[in-house]
Design a protein around this motif. Structure first.
Motif: not given
Length: 168
Positions: A1-28
């Motif tokens: 999951v982790s890359t150097q640039s990924t942290g920059k996308y969420i830096f300073g954000c006020h909310a994080v929304v994790f969305v997964y597909d209920t028909t796909n256990i792997e996404s959960f």
């Protein structure tokens, strides 16, 4: 999951929304990895972002993720739990209203929460030149290229309009 640039996308954000597909256990299952990543990124932050766990595609019958598993992960990860259908619009507006209220520190009344849960209908467009079906309202939506995995969306806000209580 982790890359150097990924942290920059969420830096300073006020909310994080994790969305997964209920028909796909792997996404959960991927949500646990993303949640751990966000936790690590905000480990030294003075204020934690609001986190929401969103199970999408509740309109489909072939669910692979039970509601109790969803709620358990949300509780363990200190996330607001939501089950929605982006296709039908079911519970989507309510989800955003509740996240916005949490960010603003406003508690929605029961009636405001019920209004927020009203279904919003959106036209599904298969091609940019395809006609929009009749009897629909709301913005047109395009199908995602790849909807088999978990999506992480960070939300930052500067102005929110929420219902307020008037004290007399």
């Amino acid at each position: 999951v982790s890359t150097q640039s990924t942290g920059k996308y969420i830096f300073g954000c006020h909310a994080v929304v994790f969305v997964y597909d209920t028909t796909n256990i792997e996404s959960f299952k991927n949500v646990e990895d993303w949640s751990a990543f966000v936790k690590d990124e905000f480990a030294s932050a003075s204020k934690q972002p609001v986190k929401a766990l969103v199970g999408n595609k509740i309109d489909l019958p072939q669910r692979q993720v039970r509601t109790d598993k969803h709620n358990m992960l949300a509780t363990e990860g200190h996330m607001l739990p939501f089950m929605v259908s982006a296709k039908s619009g079911e519970r989507v507006n309510g989800m955003f209203q509740k996240i916005a209220a949490e960010l603003a520190g406003v508690q929605l009344t029961k009636s405001e929460g019920e209004v927020a849960e009203e279904k919003i209908t959106a036209a599904i467009v298969q091609h940019p030149s395809a006609p929009v079906p009749e009897n629909t309202s709301g913005p047109a939506a395009k199908p995602a290229d790849d909807d088999s995995g978990c999506t992480v969306m960070s939300v930052s806000y500067t102005h929110l309009t929420l219902p307020t209580k008037r004290i007399v």
